[in-house]
Structure formats: C-alpha cells, structure tokens
Design an enzyme around this catalytic site. Structure first.
Site, mmCIF file in Angstrom:
data_model
loop_
_atom_site.group_PDB
_atom_site.id
_atom_site.type_symbol
_atom_site.label_atom_id
_atom_site.label_comp_id
_atom_site.label_asym_id
_atom_site.label_seq_id
_atom_site.Cartn_x
_atom_site.Cartn_y
_atom_site.Cartn_z
ATOM 1 N N LYS A 189 0.826 -1.226 0.000
ATOM 2 C CA LYS A 189 0.000 0.000 0.000
ATOM 3 C C LYS A 189 0.854 1.269 0.000
ATOM 4 O O LYS A 189 0.568 2.219 0.738
ATOM 5 C CB LYS A 189 -0.969 0.007 1.185
HETATM 6 O O1 LIG Z 1 -9.460 -2.680 1.686
HETATM 7 C C1 LIG Z 1 -8.622 -3.441 2.143
HETATM 8 C C2 LIG Z 1 -7.341 -3.538 1.638
HETATM 9 C C3 LIG Z 1 -6.483 -4.465 2.157
HETATM 10 N N1 LIG Z 1 -6.843 -5.281 3.166
HETATM 11 C C4 LIG Z 1 -5.861 -6.292 3.648
HETATM 12 O O2 LIG Z 1 -6.391 -7.600 3.406
HETATM 13 C C5 LIG Z 1 -6.132 -8.456 4.511
HETATM 14 C C6 LIG Z 1 -7.425 -8.884 5.148
HETATM 15 O O3 LIG Z 1 -7.184 -9.741 6.238
HETATM 16 P P1 LIG Z 1 -8.345 -10.637 6.930
HETATM 17 O O4 LIG Z 1 -7.652 -11.273 8.073
HETATM 18 O O5 LIG Z 1 -8.805 -11.643 5.907
HETATM 19 O O6 LIG Z 1 -9.427 -9.710 7.332
HETATM 20 C C7 LIG Z 1 -5.195 -7.668 5.441
HETATM 21 O O7 LIG Z 1 -3.875 -7.948 5.044
HETATM 22 C C8 LIG Z 1 -5.519 -6.218 5.133
HETATM 23 O O8 LIG Z 1 -4.417 -5.374 5.359
HETATM 24 C C9 LIG Z 1 -8.103 -5.205 3.666
HETATM 25 O O9 LIG Z 1 -8.502 -5.950 4.589
HETATM 26 N N2 LIG Z 1 -8.965 -4.279 3.127
#
Ligand SMILES: O=c1ccn([C@@H]2O[C@H](COP(=O)(O)O)[C@@H](O)[C@H]2O)c(=O)[nH]1
Length: 307
Positions: free
Chosen positions: A106
């Site tokens: 990001k």
């Molecule tokens: O909008 C966003 C962008 C990035 N993320 C990232 O995805 C994963 C989600 O993790 P979970 O444990 O499946 O909830 C995490 O690395 C975030 O930084 C997001 O959730 N939303």
C-alpha cells in the site's frame, strides 16, 4: 507475472482465492514459537524466525490448493529488518512453489520516491554496474490517492518485468465511505479512482482482457463492487474482506465477469489462524489451514463458475 499468469493459475486450480500471510507471534502455534525462542531468545529475531517457520508450513500446506499468497508488509516491518528479511524469504519460497505473490505494501509517494519503492518491490536496485532484484514480488498493492504521477514508476516497472499492481479503489474497512463515497463533480470518489486505474492500465490488456492496473475492492460493499465490475470491464479486482471482516461468497460473486474471471478473493486470518478454532494445540495447523482454504474455495465456487 501479469494478470494473465494469475488468471491461468486460478483456472488451473479452479480457485479464485489468495491466502494472506499476516502473521502475528500470538497467532503462531506454541510449538513453533517455543522452538524459535529456545534458539534465538524471546527477541525480535526469535519472533521473525518463528514467522518464517510458520509461513513455510502454510505455503507447503496450501500450494496445491491456492494460486496465490499475499504477505502484508506491516506484519514483517513490526519485527524490524529481521522481519523484512523473512518477508523477502517468504516471497522467494512462495515463488519457488509456483505461487503468484502479491506484496501488500500500500505504498504511495512522490514520483522519485515511488521509483525507489518500485525498484525495491517489483524491479531491481542498481548498485555500481550491476542491478539486483530485491523483494521481487509479482504484484503490489498501492495507494493512488496522491495522484497518477505517483503510480507511473510502478506501471513502468510492471511493463519492464511483466508484473502488475492493485490500486486501492473501494476498501473493505468500516470508514472507507468517509472519503471514497463522497461526491467529486459528477462521480463518487471511488469511481474517480477506478477510472484513474483503468486509464493507467489502458493499452496493456492481456489475453484475458485485463490490463496491468488492478483495483482493490472490498467484499464488504457488494453493491459498490457490482457497479465497479460493470464500469471497469478490463480491471482485475483484489477482494479483501471475506471471512474475518464479514464478507461472504454471495457478496464476492459480483467481482467476477461472466466467465468467472477477473477477480481474486483474499482471506488472511480465517486461513492462517484456522488452527485456533480446532480446540487443539496447533501441531496440526497445516491441516487446519488447508481445510479452511478448501472450504473457502468450495464456498465461492457455489456462486462463481470459472470457464
Ligand atoms: O481494503 C482493504 C485492503 C487491504 N486489506 C488487507 O487484506 C487483509 C485482510 O485480512 P483478513 O484477516 O482476511 O481480514 C489484510 O492484510 C488487510 O491489510 C483489507 O482488509 N482491506
């Protein structure tokens, strides 16, 4: 690797999902942590080496089920340089296992600094006469809200290395609408960002019709996702928010086109920490992660048929 390569891997495994590798020490099974602390002490190094052992085990268990992994840089940065070294090793190990690697970084900064990030994560760093790949991911996530000039160095790195990127368009978090759903002229802000993404990628479409600039579109806002899918025919979507954040297979179906192409759904905690839900001691964390990944694949396949 481009979105063509990702789409091929998705088709081969009939699985449009990516396993997130976001490990915190408290989510690592106790036997791994104990062994690492015995060797390296209860130190940042001890924690980083435990992450490395955990990641290798997850990758081994998942590499014939999922087409891709997504290490999130924050979980490695919090362990300092040793953590970043583990991220580098994790990316190399996953690529050796023929997985597509999305480095969730990001980043976003002025052009000259963006160039340095692009060298680090997608391209090569020049030292004297030679150039060296550094993290060497297949794909990165970027924050384009500073403007398209901050993304262009990454676009050039993608063109040079046949790689690709995802820009944050409509994020999955509860506050995403505060800015992204504001009206900007005749469009909502997230649509402005979606259109910018399409403009940055235009002209690089591969055989599946997707250009090198993809969009992050959260599973938690399915109606916005549906509108973006209709608007951005040539844009590949990374869909976080399934599982731990409440998004469902029914919600994420809108990210795909009529061929079941053009999107990959992420789950991090629900796969990585599946062992914590079994009530056992974590020695079978690989089986638990694999079972969670298979269940997610089968759940999404109820709604999406991949041609
Ligand atoms: O909008 C966003 C962008 C990035 N993320 C990232 O995805 C994963 C989600 O993790 P979970 O444990 O499946 O909830 C995490 O690395 C975030 O930084 C997001 O959730 N939303």
């Amino acid at each position: 690797m481009s979105f063509d390569a990702l789409q091929e891997k998705i088709r081969a495994k009939k699985n449009p999902t990516v396993a997130g590798l976001d490990p915190k020490p408290e989510q690592i099974p106790p036997h791994i942590l104990k062994a690492s602390y015995e060797t390296y002490g209860e130190t940042l190094q001890g924690a980083a080496e435990a992450v490395w052992t955990f990641n290798q085990g997850l990758i081994d268990a998942l590499c014939d089920v999922v087409p891709a992994v997504k290490p999130q840089a924050a979980y490695y940065e919090r362990l300092g340089w040793r953590g970043l070294e583990v991220m580098e090793r994790t990316i190399a190990y996953a690529r050796e296992k023929d997985l597509f690697v999305i480095a969730d970084i990001k980043r976003g900064d002025i052009g000259s600094t963006a160039q340095a990030y692009a060298d680090a994560w997608l391209g090569e760093t020049r030292v004297g006469e030679a150039s060296h790949p550094v993290f060497n991911a297949d794909c990165v996530t970027l924050n384009g809200y500073m403007g398209s000039d901050t993304i262009e160095p990454f676009v050039e790195a993608c063109k040079a290395g046949d790689k690709c990127l995802f820009l944050l368009v409509k994020t999955s978090n509860p506050g995403s609408g505060e800015l992204q759903n504001m009206v900007a002229g005749d469009r909502l802000v997230y649509k402005v960002m979606g259109d910018m993404t399409a403009k940055l990628g235009k002209g690089t479409e591969g055989r599946y019709g997707f250009h090198l600039a993809g969009a992050v579109v959260g599973a938690t806002y399915p109606s916005d996702m549906r509108e973006l899918r209709r608007r951005l025919e040539h844009t590949f979507f990374l869909v976080p928010g399934y599982g731990a954040q409440g998004g469902t297979a029914e919600d994420v179906q809108y990210a795909f086109n009529k061929y079941g192409h053009g999107a990959i759904v992420n789950a991090s905690r629900s796969i990585m920490c599946a062992w914590q839900k079994t009530g056992r001691d974590g020695t079978d964390y690989q089986e638990a992660a694999r079972a969670a990944a298979v269940a997610m694949r089968d759940d999404i396949r109820k709604y999406v048929t991949i041609v």
